[in-house]
Structure formats: C-alpha cells, structure tokens
Design a protein around this motif. Structure first.
Motif, short mmCIF file in Angstrom:
data_model
loop_
_atom_site.label_atom_id
_atom_site.label_comp_id
_atom_site.label_asym_id
_atom_site.label_seq_id
_atom_site.Cartn_x
_atom_site.Cartn_y
_atom_site.Cartn_z
N MET A 20 40.69 33.05 42.97
CA MET A 20 41.84 33.84 42.50
C MET A 20 41.44 35.27 42.19
SD MET A 20 43.74 31.02 40.07
CE MET A 20 44.78 32.27 39.30
N ARG A 21 40.27 35.47 41.57
CA ARG A 21 39.81 36.83 41.28
C ARG A 21 39.60 37.62 42.57
NH1 ARG A 21 36.44 34.44 37.25
NH2 ARG A 21 34.63 34.60 38.66
N ASP A 54 43.18 38.72 43.77
CA ASP A 54 44.20 39.19 42.85
C ASP A 54 44.76 40.57 43.21
OD1 ASP A 54 41.99 40.69 42.16
OD2 ASP A 54 41.82 39.91 40.12
N GLY A 62 48.01 32.28 36.57
CA GLY A 62 47.35 33.51 36.99
C GLY A 62 48.22 34.45 37.79
#
Length: 468
Positions: free
Chosen positions: A154-155, A158, A436
C-alpha cells in the motif's frame, strides 16, 4: 435458548428411524438432520458479517457455541455422555488444539516481522512484491504473509490514482494461491497433515498447478498495471517519504524455522503415546504443540513492541478463529461420520457427483465442488468434507488417489480467492486497504473481478491437470 433448540433437534433425530447413533459412529445410520448444525455454522460465518455485522461482532462466540451444542447434546442423549465425551476429546486433542496452536504461533511470529521504508509502485516493482508475498505465503501462512506484505504494498502505491487492482491481485495471490505448497500455508493443508498427509507431499504435487496459476496471474497483473500506469501518469506527489527498506524483528525468522522443525519432528519421530479419554495421543505431537506455545511466548518477549504497533497487530482475528473453529470442529463430527459411509450414507448424491460411471473419481468435479464451496464457506472444513468423501485414507490418497487429493487441495486453497469471505485473510486485507484510503470494490464488485480473472484461470487448470 440453546437448550430448547437442542431438545427440539434431539426429538427430531429420535423420530428419524435412520438416526440411531451407534457408539462406533456408523455414518450409514445417521439421518441428514445431523448435518444441519454444520451447515448452520458455515452459513452463519458467511452471512452474519454481511447481514448483521454488529450482532456478529459481539455474539459470534455464542453463535458458534449454540451450533456446537446442537450436536453435542443430541449426541449425549442418543448415544450416551461417554460417546459424546469421547467424540469431543478426539476432535479437540487430535485436531482443534494442534490447529489453533499452529495458527497462533504463525500469527504471532508474522506480526513481529516489520517491513519499514518505501518503494515506488511501478509495474515491475509491484509484480516483484506480489511474487515475494506469494512465495512467503507457503512459509508463514496466507494470513501471516498478508499482514507482513499488505502495508509495504500500500505504501508503494499510495501515490497512484488507480490502485484497486493491486490489492485485488494481492488477495488472489498472497492471501490464497501462494499458500498451497506446505501445510503451513493454508489451514486446509494443515488439517490434511494432521490426518496423515506427508509434509512435502503438498509441495511436490501442488507445485505444477500453483506455478501455472501464479505465473499466469502475475503476468496478467503486470500487463494490467503497465496499462494503468502509463495511462494515469505520475501526477500525484508521493505522501510517503523516501526511506531505505529495512526488515526488523529478525528473531521471528528463526522462530519460523523452529515451527517447521517441530512439525517435521512430529511426523518422523516416535516418542511413544498415551490415552486420554479414549483418544490415543502421540508424545511427539504433544511436544510439537508445546513448542508452538513456546514460540509464541518467545516472539512476544523478544520482538520490539513498536513492530506490532506499526503492523497494526491485534489479537482479535485469532480470537475469532479460535471461537468459530471450536464450533466447526464439533459440528463436523457427525458430518465426517456420514461421509465415511460413502454411497451407503445420507450424502450418497454428493458421492455420485464426484464419481464417474466406472466408479473412478471425477477429479474435475472434486476440484470445482471443493473450490466452489470454499469460495463462500470456510475452506478448512470444506477440505475435510471432500477428504472424507474421497475415502479419508491418507496413504491411499497420497498414492493411487494422488490426483484426487491434489484436486481437493487445489480447489480448497485456490478458490478461497473467489470472494471476500472465502478465506480469512481476504477480508482482513479488504479492511486494511479501505482504512488506508483504497476504494475497494463491494462484495459483488469483487465477484466481478474474480469471475473475470480467476474462473478462466481455474478452467485452464482443469484442462491441464484435472481433466479425465
């Protein structure tokens, strides 16, 4: 309330002539009503989180206990308290406790492994991350690999405007298909190990189908991600500062090796045995379970608390699994007895579906039926159902029935990816991604993804590996 419903079911069972419950669990004598609690708990797991999430969140343990009592109380009435106690002890000591302790150890160890830093989610990097997670899933389990890898993935993405497909393929590969190569990978395979399937049998027999499915899906993902990446451009600033990638909590990597060693020891060393409540327990298995407890405690004591905080570690998922599987293992007692009866039992129509006219196993049917049920019900009990339907003899299934056991294993593990509720990590990843900021598809929206991508993949696997 549980007492009233149990008495009602008991009365119904007693009114069925075929429901006389022999002390030796003659499945041919059991009526179909004995399977209703098992169906009830699986449907509860599938539907309550969707239809009544707040009720499920606060009362899932009570609901599981109710379904379990609907088997144990009638069993005690019809067959006697001794038979009920023996059945409960056999299930708890030989299957439930080892199963939960392995999951607890893997869950705790994986929660202590933290990946810090930031990568940039270009198609090549994303494909590499998914490939790493796919391999990792057979080592620390699909749940462990999902929890370790989802935040780095996810990072990395993003700053992407369109990143839903990344998480969807993550569920396909890391949360499901990747866990097919060892009993550590997915709960159904560990249940097979507890039933006598060799540790590395899964590795050798599922490797070809797993390789084809994984390579095909990774290649398709790369193509889709490349198209999306070129179309959207890089117009958003990366909200995550650039930092070198570092993995902390290395002690947990060593603890994974201890877990693997303990499982292999229990399968190869004979330290004697003892009998508890009529159930024979091997000392090697008991030692294995004690090692799982020791690994859990060691991980908690030696891992920095910051690792678990950054990983969003919580005991809630393992508590839920422990409650629900207690009910599942109890309610499946009578179902397994009925399946052992084969064509002479209440499940004769199901036997006919997976049997060719000449009496041989229809392996394509085993693959799709075990997989179809695993798509919406828990894949661990589904695996047990078809394992027993195929005869339940691990030595026969590993040799002359190898293709049948491969079909059952692949169906249960692979097709858990077909829906959010097919496998426990699916919904966990979904929840983390939504929290997130990823705009994940709805339940039915996800079915469109899996239907368009996974079903053709599974059809190809059928033609390559399970066609008659």
């Amino acid at each position: 309330m549980p007492r009233t419903m149990s008495l009602i079911l008991t009365a119904g069972l007693l009114l069925l002539p075929e429901a006389a419950f022999a002390a030796e669990f003659d499945g041919a004598s059991l009526g179909f009503a004995w399977a209703l609690p098992f169906a009830g708990i699986l449907l509860s797991i599938a539907l309550f989180p969707l239809l009544a999430p707040h009720v499920w969140e606060h009362h899932q343990g009570k609901i599981a206990a109710l379904w379990g009592l609907l088997v144990l109380i009638p069993l005690a009435v019809v067959a006697g308290p001794a038979a009920a106690l023996h059945a409960l002890a056999h299930t708890a000591l030989l299957e439930y406790i080892p199963f939960i302790l392995l999951l607890l150890a893997l869950f705790t160890v994986a929660g202590g492994i933290l990946v810090r830093g930031n990568l940039h989610g270009a198609p090549g990097m994303n494909t590499i991350l998914l490939a790493i997670g796919t391999v990792l899933a057979s080592v620390i389990g699909t749940t462990g690999a999902s929890m370790v890898m989802i935040r780095p993935v996810m990072r990395a993405n993003d700053d992407r405007r369109h990143n839903v497909h990344v998480i969807v393929f993550f569920i396909f590969l890391v949360s499901n298909i990747g866990g097919s190569l060892t009993p550590l990978g997915d709960p159904p395979l560990f249940l097979g190990f507890l039933r006598g399937v060799d540790f590395f049998w899964t590795t050798t027999h599922l490797f070809p189908a797993t390789l084809v499915a994984s390579v095909l899906l990774l290649a398709l993902f790369f193509a889709i991600d490349l198209i999306v990446y070129k179309k959207e451009g890089r117009v958003r600033p990366d909200p995550t500062p650039d930092n070198p990638v570092r993995i902390t909590g290395g002690i947990n990597v060593l603890l994974i090796a201890v877990i693997i060693g303990a499982i292999l020891m229990s399968a190869t060393v004979d330290l004697g045995r003892m009998t508890v409540f009529g159930t024979e327990i091997e000392f090697a298995n008991g030692l294995r379970d004690l090692i799982m407890i020791a690994v859990t405690i060691t991980s908690l004591k030696t891992t920095p608390k910051a690792n678990r905080i950054e990983n969003g570690f919580s005991w809630d998922p393992i508590k839920e699994v422990a409650k629900l599987f207690a009910g599942i293992f109890i309610t499946i007692i009578s179902v397994l007895a009925m399946l052992r009866a084969g064509a002479d039992g209440a499940f004769a129509p199901l036997v006919a579906l997976v049997t060719n006219p000449d009496g041989s196993a229809n392996n394509a049917a085993y693959f799709w039926l075990s997989g179809g049920l695993s798509s919406f019900l828990d894949n661990a009990p589904t695996y047990l159902v078809f394992f027993e339907l195929a005869g339940g003899d691990p030595q026969q299934l590993m040799t002359t029935g190898a293709l049948t056991l491969t079909a059952i294993s692949a169906g249960a593990v692979f097709m858990g990816a077909n829906s959010y509720i097919g496998n426990a990590p699916n919904f966990m990843v979904y929840a983390i991604a939504r929290a997130g900021g990823v705009k994940m598809p709805s339940f039915f929206g996800y079915l469109l993804w899996s239907g368009a991508i996974l079903l053709p993949t599974f059809l190809l696997l059928t033609l390559l590996f399970f066609r008659e």
